[in-house]
Motif scaffolding. Structure first.
Motif, mmCIF file in Angstrom:
data_model
loop_
_atom_site.group_PDB
_atom_site.id
_atom_site.type_symbol
_atom_site.label_atom_id
_atom_site.label_comp_id
_atom_site.label_asym_id
_atom_site.label_seq_id
_atom_site.Cartn_x
_atom_site.Cartn_y
_atom_site.Cartn_z
ATOM 1 N N GLU A 44 0.826 -1.213 0.000
ATOM 2 C CA GLU A 44 0.000 0.000 0.000
ATOM 3 C C GLU A 44 0.854 1.254 0.000
ATOM 4 O OE1 GLU A 44 -3.683 1.982 2.568
ATOM 5 O OE2 GLU A 44 -2.978 -0.044 3.012
ATOM 6 N N ARG A 45 2.102 1.109 0.439
ATOM 7 C CA ARG A 45 3.008 2.255 0.480
ATOM 8 C C ARG A 45 3.202 2.862 -0.908
ATOM 9 N NH1 ARG A 45 8.477 2.534 -0.357
ATOM 10 N NH2 ARG A 45 8.639 0.273 -0.466
ATOM 11 N N ARG A 46 3.112 2.046 -1.969
ATOM 12 C CA ARG A 46 3.301 2.549 -3.317
ATOM 13 C C ARG A 46 2.277 3.627 -3.661
ATOM 14 N NH1 ARG A 46 8.319 1.247 -4.074
ATOM 15 N NH2 ARG A 46 8.747 -0.993 -4.125
ATOM 16 N N LEU A 47 1.040 3.381 -3.297
ATOM 17 C CA LEU A 47 -0.012 4.363 -3.586
ATOM 18 C C LEU A 47 0.144 5.595 -2.709
ATOM 19 C CD1 LEU A 47 -2.475 4.485 -5.520
ATOM 20 C CD2 LEU A 47 -3.893 3.995 -3.528
ATOM 21 N N LEU A 48 0.585 5.383 -1.474
ATOM 22 C CA LEU A 48 0.807 6.517 -0.571
ATOM 23 C C LEU A 48 1.935 7.390 -1.093
ATOM 24 C CD1 LEU A 48 0.129 7.962 2.070
ATOM 25 C CD2 LEU A 48 1.758 6.453 3.231
ATOM 26 N N ASP A 49 2.993 6.752 -1.622
ATOM 27 C CA ASP A 49 4.100 7.523 -2.201
ATOM 28 C C ASP A 49 3.614 8.367 -3.377
ATOM 29 O OD1 ASP A 49 5.922 6.489 -0.416
ATOM 30 O OD2 ASP A 49 6.621 4.899 -1.750
ATOM 31 N N GLU A 50 2.766 7.769 -4.205
ATOM 32 C CA GLU A 50 2.243 8.490 -5.361
ATOM 33 C C GLU A 50 1.363 9.655 -4.912
ATOM 34 O OE1 GLU A 50 0.286 7.640 -9.747
ATOM 35 O OE2 GLU A 50 0.575 5.982 -8.350
ATOM 36 N N GLN A 51 0.541 9.399 -3.913
ATOM 37 C CA GLN A 51 -0.347 10.443 -3.395
ATOM 38 C C GLN A 51 0.455 11.604 -2.833
ATOM 39 O OE1 GLN A 51 -3.161 8.987 -0.463
ATOM 40 N NE2 GLN A 51 -3.335 10.999 0.476
ATOM 41 N N LYS A 52 1.486 11.301 -2.043
ATOM 42 C CA LYS A 52 2.309 12.355 -1.444
ATOM 43 C C LYS A 52 3.030 13.166 -2.519
ATOM 44 C CE LYS A 52 3.296 10.193 3.049
ATOM 45 N NZ LYS A 52 4.364 9.610 3.895
ATOM 46 N N ALA A 53 3.558 12.470 -3.531
ATOM 47 C CA ALA A 53 4.293 13.168 -4.589
ATOM 48 C C ALA A 53 3.381 14.101 -5.368
ATOM 49 C CB ALA A 53 4.940 12.145 -5.523
ATOM 50 N N LEU A 54 2.227 13.595 -5.790
ATOM 51 C CA LEU A 54 1.329 14.401 -6.616
ATOM 52 C C LEU A 54 0.698 15.545 -5.827
ATOM 53 C CD1 LEU A 54 -0.393 11.616 -8.739
ATOM 54 C CD2 LEU A 54 1.310 13.278 -9.486
ATOM 55 N N ALA A 55 0.546 15.378 -4.520
ATOM 56 C CA ALA A 55 -0.027 16.448 -3.707
ATOM 57 C C ALA A 55 0.876 17.682 -3.686
ATOM 58 C CB ALA A 55 -0.272 15.956 -2.286
ATOM 59 N N LYS A 56 2.175 17.488 -3.950
ATOM 60 C CA LYS A 56 3.125 18.600 -3.945
ATOM 61 C C LYS A 56 3.197 19.316 -5.298
ATOM 62 C CE LYS A 56 6.400 16.347 -0.757
ATOM 63 N NZ LYS A 56 7.806 15.866 -0.631
ATOM 64 N N LEU A 57 2.651 18.683 -6.326
ATOM 65 C CA LEU A 57 2.923 19.134 -7.681
ATOM 66 C C LEU A 57 1.766 19.885 -8.324
ATOM 67 C CD1 LEU A 57 4.758 15.934 -8.913
ATOM 68 C CD2 LEU A 57 5.719 18.236 -8.962
ATOM 69 N N ARG A 58 2.096 20.980 -8.975
ATOM 70 C CA ARG A 58 1.174 21.703 -9.837
ATOM 71 C C ARG A 58 1.954 22.069 -11.091
ATOM 72 N NH1 ARG A 58 -1.721 19.727 -6.971
ATOM 73 N NH2 ARG A 58 -3.485 20.530 -5.772
ATOM 74 N N SER A 59 1.800 21.267 -12.118
ATOM 75 C CA SER A 59 2.569 21.477 -13.344
ATOM 76 C C SER A 59 1.718 21.135 -14.544
ATOM 77 C CB SER A 59 3.826 20.602 -13.348
ATOM 78 O OG SER A 59 4.470 20.622 -14.617
ATOM 79 N N LYS A 60 1.877 21.909 -15.587
ATOM 80 C CA LYS A 60 1.177 21.653 -16.844
ATOM 81 C C LYS A 60 1.554 20.299 -17.421
ATOM 82 C CE LYS A 60 0.594 23.806 -21.411
ATOM 83 N NZ LYS A 60 0.933 25.008 -22.216
ATOM 84 N N HIS A 61 2.741 19.825 -17.065
ATOM 85 C CA HIS A 61 3.263 18.604 -17.665
ATOM 86 C C HIS A 61 3.272 17.410 -16.701
ATOM 87 C CE1 HIS A 61 4.342 20.849 -21.237
ATOM 88 N NE2 HIS A 61 4.946 21.740 -20.483
ATOM 89 N N VAL A 62 2.450 17.472 -15.669
ATOM 90 C CA VAL A 62 2.328 16.368 -14.715
ATOM 91 C C VAL A 62 0.852 16.088 -14.480
ATOM 92 C CG1 VAL A 62 2.762 15.611 -12.337
ATOM 93 C CG2 VAL A 62 4.522 16.899 -13.568
ATOM 94 N N VAL A 63 0.472 14.812 -14.466
ATOM 95 C CA VAL A 63 -0.915 14.436 -14.200
ATOM 96 C C VAL A 63 -1.353 14.993 -12.840
ATOM 97 C CG1 VAL A 63 -0.221 12.225 -13.168
ATOM 98 C CG2 VAL A 63 -2.534 12.496 -14.098
ATOM 99 N N GLN A 64 -2.592 15.482 -12.735
ATOM 100 C CA GLN A 64 -3.076 16.098 -11.502
ATOM 101 C C GLN A 64 -3.782 15.085 -10.597
ATOM 102 O OE1 GLN A 64 -4.988 20.046 -11.651
ATOM 103 N NE2 GLN A 64 -4.652 19.986 -13.861
ATOM 104 N N LEU A 65 -3.572 15.249 -9.303
ATOM 105 C CA LEU A 65 -4.298 14.485 -8.303
ATOM 106 C C LEU A 65 -5.531 15.278 -7.897
ATOM 107 C CD1 LEU A 65 -4.505 12.178 -6.133
ATOM 108 C CD2 LEU A 65 -3.143 13.668 -4.640
ATOM 109 N N TYR A 66 -6.727 14.649 -7.974
ATOM 110 C CA TYR A 66 -7.965 15.344 -7.647
ATOM 111 C C TYR A 66 -8.531 14.957 -6.283
ATOM 112 C CZ TYR A 66 -8.482 16.801 -12.583
ATOM 113 O OH TYR A 66 -8.310 17.353 -13.823
ATOM 114 N N ASP A 67 -8.417 13.682 -5.919
ATOM 115 C CA ASP A 67 -9.166 13.206 -4.750
ATOM 116 C C ASP A 67 -8.562 11.891 -4.267
ATOM 117 O OD1 ASP A 67 -11.102 13.054 -2.796
ATOM 118 O OD2 ASP A 67 -12.799 12.866 -4.171
ATOM 119 N N VAL A 68 -8.925 11.517 -3.044
ATOM 120 C CA VAL A 68 -8.580 10.205 -2.472
ATOM 121 C C VAL A 68 -9.875 9.577 -1.985
ATOM 122 C CG1 VAL A 68 -7.241 8.965 -0.724
ATOM 123 C CG2 VAL A 68 -6.301 11.049 -1.760
ATOM 124 N N VAL A 69 -10.141 8.330 -2.394
ATOM 125 C CA VAL A 69 -11.410 7.679 -2.063
ATOM 126 C C VAL A 69 -11.158 6.281 -1.508
ATOM 127 C CG1 VAL A 69 -12.706 8.965 -3.802
ATOM 128 C CG2 VAL A 69 -11.652 6.786 -4.416
#
Length: 350
Positions: A44-69
């Motif tokens: 489960e750590r893999r998804l948590l790592d992805e969530q933490k990384a994307l939560a820091k990012l706002r870039s035109k060239h990076v996929v956006q994180l919208y929500d956690v469900v």
């Protein structure tokens, strides 16, 4: 089926190495989204790592994180993340030719990696399949399942995709790494986009250094500056690889070469400097004169005589004329003459 009271399934699902994606419609905002969860048996750590990384990012060239469900269709409740839906295709190995489109694609990837690194994140799995091109021609970097924070970048296992993994990642001991592993992967990705056959040096496990002549031979049609840049990215020594901001800058210069224009207004007459009219000499008589040449990327002083100043700094041969500049002829206390020099700086899009 409705997830979290707002996401309805639209039918499409796909499974990758570690995750499964589910295409949905956000009924609140009326937009398509992707819900991503882990395959069974993946930490489960893999998804948590992805969530933490994307939560820091706002870039035109990076996929956006919208929500956690939370999902509950596989007996045990599990966490999933809601991501931007990118209407497009992942980049394919060997699908490019050495042209402007290729350089523009590399520039966009470099912009995304620059933003990722400036946010303190290491992607750790850069390769063509993790880079998506949308219908508007915009590159998006996806799949942050292996991402790490730059202040906690260690690993005890060999993980990643051969050819795109930097030499230092092949150790069977606990190692520390930094953002330069993404720079190496960028260089390997640039080669992969042009050919399905990686140079033998990079195909070894671990990869070995490749000489500049050998790299050049494997990239026919690619300009010498680009080959030299990729060679630096593939340096086996992490500290010798350039930062992504430098890579992005070099590629941008190539894309903008010969695209700049300057207007020089002197004595009520407007003169143009561009790729067709590269030189101009402004002569203020006995007070002084100034010669300027456009070299494809900047407007450079090629001659200066008398008292000549660029925004109050003494003009010397080799100086780059600022983008917005007043050229002054004559010293204070003398009858002085002023010339305006304005540069139109092009922008790389998208």
């Amino acid at each position: 089926m409705t997830i979290a009271g707002r996401y309805t399934l639209t039918g499409g699902t796909a499974a990758g190495g570690m995750g499964e994606i589910i295409e949905c419609m956000d009924t609140h905002l009326q937009r398509p989204v992707i819900i991503k969860r882990l395959q069974k048996g993946i930490e489960e750590r893999r998804l948590l790592d992805e969530q933490k990384a994307l939560a820091k990012l706002r870039s035109k060239h990076v996929v956006q994180l919208y929500d956690v469900v939370q999902l509950s269709d596989r007996r045990q409740p599990e966490t999933a993340i809601v991501l931007e839906f990118i209407d497009g295709e992942n980049l394919e190995v060997g699908s490019f030719k050495p042209n402007r489109k290729y350089i523009h694609t590399l520039w966009q990837i470099a912009c995304g990696l620059r933003d990722i690194h400036e946010a303190g994140v290491i992607h750790r799995d850069i390769k063509p399949n993790n880079i998506r091109l949308d219908k508007e021609g915009v590159i998006k970097i996806i799949d942050f399942g292996l991402a790490r924070s730059q202040d906690a970048a260690k690993t005890r296992s060999i993980i990643g995709t051969p050819v795109f993994m930097a030499p230092e990642l092949w150790s069977d001991k606990t190692i520390s790494f930094d953002a330069s592993i993404d720079v190496y992967a960028f260089g390997a990705t640039a080669l992969a986009l042009l050919s399905t056959n990686a140079p033998r040096e990079l195909a070894q496990q671990p990869p070995v250094p490749i000489s500049l002549p050998a790299l050049s031979a494997s990239l026919p049609g690619v300009s010498a500056p680009t080959v030299a840049l990729l060679h630096k990215c593939l340096d086996p020594r992490p500290a010798q690889r350039p930062r992504m901001v430098e890579v992005q800058s070099v590629l941008q210069q190539q894309l903008l070469e010969n695209q700049h224009r300057a207007l020089v207004v002197f004595g009520g007459t407007t003169h143009h400097l561009n790729r067709k009219n590269r030189k101009i000499n402004v002569n203020a008589g006995p007070v002084g004169s100034l010669g300027v040449e456009y070299n494809g990327s900047a407007f450079v002083v090629i001659s200066a005589s008398g008292a000549v100043f660029l925004n109050n700094a003494v003009a010397k041969v080799g100086h780059v004329v600022p983008g917005c500049c007043v050229i002054t002829f004559g010293n204070p206390g003398q009858a002085r003459r002023f010339v305006t020099f304005d540069v139109s700086t092009p922008e790389v899009m998208p």
